[in-house]
Scaffold this motif. Structure first.
Motif, PDB file in Angstrom:
ATOM      1  N   GLU A 268     -13.574  23.561 -13.580  1.00 17.33           N
ATOM      2  CA  GLU A 268     -13.999  23.930 -12.230  1.00 17.33           C
ATOM      3  C   GLU A 268     -12.866  23.990 -11.218  1.00 17.33           C
ATOM      4  O   GLU A 268     -12.901  24.784 -10.290  1.00 17.33           O
TER       5      GLU A 268
ATOM      6  N   ARG B 231     -16.024  18.948  -0.886  1.00 15.02           N
ATOM      7  CA  ARG B 231     -15.143  18.203  -1.800  1.00 15.02           C
ATOM      8  C   ARG B 231     -14.060  17.500  -1.001  1.00 15.02           C
ATOM      9  O   ARG B 231     -13.416  18.117  -0.158  1.00 15.02           O
TER      10      ARG B 231
ATOM     11  N   ASP C 212     -15.445  18.311 -17.403  1.00 14.74           N
ATOM     12  CA  ASP C 212     -16.111  18.584 -16.115  1.00 14.74           C
ATOM     13  C   ASP C 212     -16.074  20.081 -15.861  1.00 14.74           C
ATOM     14  O   ASP C 212     -15.038  20.624 -15.506  1.00 14.74           O
TER      15      ASP C 212
ATOM     16  N   THR D 290     -18.039  14.689 -10.347  1.00 13.44           N
ATOM     17  CA  THR D 290     -16.597  14.689 -10.585  1.00 13.44           C
ATOM     18  C   THR D 290     -16.001  13.331 -10.221  1.00 13.44           C
ATOM     19  O   THR D 290     -15.188  12.772 -10.972  1.00 13.44           O
TER      20      THR D 290
HETATM   21 MG   LIG Z   1     -17.680  18.554  -9.594  1.00 12.37          MG
END
Ligand SMILES: [Mg+2]
Ligand SMILES: Nc1ncnc2c1ncn2[C@@H]1O[C@H](COP(=O)(O)OP(=O)(O)O)[C@@H](O)[C@H]1O
Ligand SMILES: Nc1ncnc2c1ncn2[C@@H]1O[C@H](COP(=O)(O)OP(=O)(O)O)[C@@H](O)[C@H]1O
Ligand SMILES: Nc1ncnc2c1ncn2[C@@H]1O[C@H](COP(=O)(O)OP(=O)(O)O)[C@@H](O)[C@H]1O
Ligand SMILES: Nc1ncnc2c1ncn2[C@@H]1O[C@H](COP(=O)(O)OP(=O)(O)O)[C@@H](O)[C@H]1O
Ligand SMILES: Nc1ncnc2c1ncn2[C@@H]1O[C@H](COP(=O)(O)OP(=O)(O)O)[C@@H](O)[C@H]1O
Ligand SMILES: Nc1ncnc2c1ncn2[C@@H]1O[C@H](COP(=O)(O)OP(=O)(O)O)[C@@H](O)[C@H]1O
Ligand SMILES: [Mg+2]
Ligand SMILES: [Mg+2]
Ligand SMILES: [Mg+2]
Ligand SMILES: [Mg+2]
Ligand SMILES: [Mg+2]
Lengths: 239, 239, 239, 239, 239, 239
Positions: free
Chosen positions: D67, F212, D129, D44
């Motif tokens: 996502e 993330r 993505d 990403t």
């Molecule tokens: Mg990703």
């Protein structure tokens, strides 16, 4: 009434230089055999030489191919000095090219006619190149096994010495593509590539995996394919 | 009546620098060949050069692509100095981009028209890039095999020398994605990545896995892709 | 009312030279056993010797083969000096060749008749060569398990000592092809090829994987197949 | 009439520090590319930087995410100093979050509308993505291939440079989860974890697997993800 | 109203020599446990000893076998000095042999009757040998999971300490054949063969993989099966 | 109108000793996280501690278990000193045990009610132990993906920080059993067994695979489970 059992089966040579010496006493006549190997290992060449061994001795043979055209088979063999052109002309040799789809569809009738064909042609040896192409035509696994079981059985009863060729499994050199024929046959020969870790030169190696009722070497030996066919080097080693 | 068998098939060069020297005497004309490799190994470049070899000698060729647009193929080849723009203009070259879904759906009619097309165009070489995209369109495995068997068979009978490209299996560099074409073709070339344990530089390596009726090197040799295409380094080693 | 439990089951020998010494006290009578191995490892020879051990002592035995013809079995055994021709003639031995397809289709009735057959023939030992061919006939896995479960159960209740042979899985030498029989049997013998890294000579090795209620060696020992059958070398090692 | 072929495609930078220097001359404009990696490898982030490279030069871009939420994407990018908040505000950037189930169900109409959307928005770069989430929605493999083939084809024709992200296969770092996109794209970047045998620290490594018509390094290089995004260390080695 | 939670579950011993010392404080009463191992590793012996531990203390137990006959189980245990004949006679022990096919078909009613049966028999321990044979009866995977989930749940609520036995997966010693029970149970014991590279002697090794809410050794220890059952050698090592 | 993007998400601690120091700045609030590990690696303990961290600060939490009973969960946690009995009594904690079959069947309504439930209970943290048991209930793979996608999405939107637990794949420690959740979550923690070659003692190791928008250590560190829960040893190494 007492039955008679022949305890000393006549034995024959395969006609592969170096390999015949690895089998003490030869292969029992009328055996059903298979040569397993991946693409290019020499299965077709092996089968051609097997048939030639009989033709040379004045016997008659049948070559069934599912992979190449009749012409191509005869040319290939002739180029390798096996004179299939002459044998085809003088009637000792029948080369038949079949479409595997059609063969699969009419396997029942082929099975019932084959013994008569073999007898009327008076063949002592038969080749089917390759049984994998036939097996591939059945997607249902039980169906495939039944058909192949019945087909190999009819070959065993047809009074002929038979050599099948089979593709090897992707995973295991010693396993046929569909994992059945090695169990249904009397003898199994394994041709394989040996690729060294240094990525230099790929070698060819042969092992006799089984011959029912025969004593044989368990060594793995190198072989080469030249324009005279396959020669196994009994004195050499792979590494 | 005695039949005639041509025991000396005319031989041709592939047009890949260094590789042609690894094949003693060349590849038999009208062979059906396949180049197997994973994404980016140079299959398309290989096929372009194979076709160019013929164009350069004034022959005619057909390039069927399932992956890229007609324009992209011509541009790519032209950028590599293969002059596909000129050959396309002067009528020596036909570049056809097909949708694999449509090709799969109309394979029967394509199969029956292809020989005529090849003959009327007077092509000596044909490329299909890639056969895997065609194979992928069939989910039923038996159907896929039948279709590919029939299709490759019609190519063998079309009087043309053919190069297929095929994706490699994820597991085995020497196996095509669907494990069929390497058995149906007369010659198999394997392009692969060799990734050293130290995670430094990925190398490209080529092996001739089989050429029916031809003597060839069994070495694995490094090659490079430059803006002049693929060159095989016969004198070098991978490690 | 108190029930009686026989805590000392009578024990028998298998009749395989060297192997019997690896089992302290012998195998419990009426056990259901299996010999697992890939093609050519000697499963059939093993089973023939197992039956011969009883015949020699004047007992009676049944040999059911799904792989070979009745004649071939008798010839093979006779060639190995096991005199199956005489035992078949004098009525001590019944050799039955069944078609696996038919056996699978009529397994229910076979199952119900087998105990009576065994009793009326007064057999003490029975062989089924091979259970894998029977298992293969069922594509539905639950069906296969049920059938094999019921079949092995009826064998356990038939008052006979039984030896099954089974093909090995491609992946794991110690697993049967369908992964069921080793759990349903009282004893498991594993025959396997050991291929050294240098690609020289393939060796044969045997391990006793389990014998319910018996003490046995856990060593892996080399064996050979000669024209007198299988001999296990207890004093030797594989490497 | 002679056709015109543009042999010198304009080239662009990806906007990834260190990686652009590994590609001699840049990536051809309007390429369809894919970045393959397992969870957390930075796909990403890679795609965000790719889009930012164009935004920074005053171009317009579209980011389609299956996502995360639109807000999360903009926040993430903004935290990494990519100013997606400003670009979204000033109209250079469109961030669209789609439900993969709905996208799969209406892929046909999306496919037909996308080119118009891209043109009307005047986007030069597009991100999806991830394509794996879309692929996962089809259980029928042939259907999945057809849909993805058609979809990637429409992207190729939409006049935009596209970056797809794809999950890696569990087995092979260099293979996408469904094994299709790497063959349909013009460029493949592989992000992977390298876990040393001593179970100490996991490293991140990148390889350019292919760029059609471009010369690129074949080295595997370490990279790091910091709060400024991905940096590839061209001078360093993994081990 | 405040609820009461018993934070100190009573703990019990398994009755396996050497293993009980590897568990600090014992296994929580009423746990549902599983012993995983391939054929012959001693699962049945393990389960017999587990039951015997309670019988010896005057408690009552139920042994459900899907693999062997009631007689065989009692004989085996009695031969190993576990006196199952006496316990069966004096009413402390119920040995039930079930047909897995029937058990699978009537699992719902078994599930609902089992708690009552256990209560009325006043059993403190229960064995099911083996759960794999039950699992095998379901070909539909979701169905299998549901049934096994519900079944193990009813065992957890039945107020009894339970030992299941399970076949190991072919691939991974630490995984049960169907990969479910190790997640549904409170404790997992792994029995495995360790085969040294030199093909000499196969060893037996045990590991406690998990015990919910208990502290236990994470060592892998050798064990032996003798005519007194399983003994774990805490002081020894596999190699 | 310009939208507002919060570029500095509030960060929270997980409550696992040693692990929190491996995450620079903490995990973004309202993240959806997953802990992957095989049976007994400590996933449940991990999730209990995660919830306890919030309870201790006076926040409220929900624990949904598909594996154990409500009582067992509270007892386990209380035994580990996490005082779930008190939190359950004073209304800070809701422990819900669901039947996975029922949960799967009514997932749609659960999905729509969950946000309201979370809001009305004013929970800041939620645990689902384990998501694998839910995934297992769907045999149709596309259906499973859709359901899990929608479910995790609704969790992301519910304004709560969530920890899922997931069984590991048999083949790859870093892959969840069904290979989906690691892609749908914002953070992935991997718990695994490390078994040394000498078959001595099995170790426990943890790696942060992804978070993330957060900087974290990529080291693999040993941890232990004691009666105070999981402690990660940041200064130690596995080997
Ligand atoms: Mg990703
Ligand atoms: N007379 C013999 N001398 C030496 N080896 C023999 C003899 N007869 C058979 N063999 C060996 O036994 C093998 C076949 O044994 P068999 O019991 O049929 O195996 P399986 O049933 O496992 O396929 C042959 O491959 C051969 O190697
Ligand atoms: N005249 C020749 N000289 C040397 N090698 C040859 C010759 N003819 C064929 N070969 C080799 O034999 C291989 C093909 O043998 P073939 O019997 O057709 O194999 P298979 O049937 O197993 O695919 C070719 O790949 C080539 O390596
Ligand atoms: N009296 C004994 N002496 C030594 N070993 C024995 C004895 N009885 C059984 N065994 C060993 O135990 C093994 C079988 O144990 P069992 O508990 O039935 O295993 P499983 O249930 O895992 O198949 C046998 O294969 C044998 O090796
Ligand atoms: N001009 C060039 N210079 C160097 N390498 C190139 C050039 N053009 C293409 N390549 C290399 O060739 C690869 C693609 O070759 P291609 O024949 O399309 O492979 P495939 O068809 O097997 O996917 C690219 O990934 C790149 O590495
Ligand atoms: N009080 C304790 N002391 C030491 N170890 C314990 C204690 N309680 C549990 N364990 C360990 O934790 C493991 C189970 O942890 P759990 O969180 O239930 O794992 P999972 O949910 O991954 O199956 C047990 O197998 C045991 O090894
Ligand atoms: N600010 C940051 N500092 C350092 N590392 C970060 C930062 N933000 C993200 N990362 C790293 O990037 C990873 C996620 O990158 P992402 O692009 O979302 O991966 P993917 O899309 O492949 O799952 C995180 O797991 C973390 O390791
Ligand atoms: Mg051939
Ligand atoms: Mg290509
Ligand atoms: Mg046999
Ligand atoms: Mg048992
Ligand atoms: Mg748990």
């Amino acid at each position: 009434a007492e039955e008679e059992y022949e305890t000393d089966l006549p034995r024959i040579d395969l006609g592969i230089d170096g390999l015949d010496e690895m089998i003490q006493g030869g292969v029992p006549e009328r055996s059903l055999m298979v040569t397993i190997g991946s693409a290019g290992t020499g299965k077709t060449t092996f089968a051609l030489q097997f048939l030639h061994e009989a033709l040379e001795q004045g016997e008659r043979g049948i070559y069934i191919t599912l992979e190449e055209s009749r012409e191509r088979v005869i040319n290939s063999a002739t180029e390798k000095g096996l004179n299939f052109d002459e044998y085809a002309d003088n009637g000792q040799l029948a080369v038949v090219d079949l479409d595997p789809v059609e063969m699969a569809n009419s396997l029942r009738s082929i099975r019932s006619e084959l013994p008569r064909l073999i007898e009327s042609f008076d063949a002592t040896r038969l080749v089917l190149d390759s049984v994998s192409l036939l097996e591939m035509m059945y997607d249902d696994r039980a169906r495939r096994r039944n058909e192949i079981y019945d087909f190999t059985n009819s070959l065993k009863n047809a009074g002929v010495t038979t050599m099948l060729t089979s593709e090897a499994s992707d995973e295991h050199s010693y396993t046929s593509r569909h994992g059945i024929v090695e169990y249904l046959t009397d003898a199994v020969f394994v041709l394989q590539y040996v690729r060294p870790d240094d990525f230099r030169e790929t070698r060819l190696a042969i092992e006799i995996q089984k011959i029912r009722d025969a004593n044989h070497s368990r060594e793995t030996k190198p072989y080469e394919i030249t324009n005279e066919g396959i020669s196994v080097y009994r004195q050499a080693n792979i590494f």
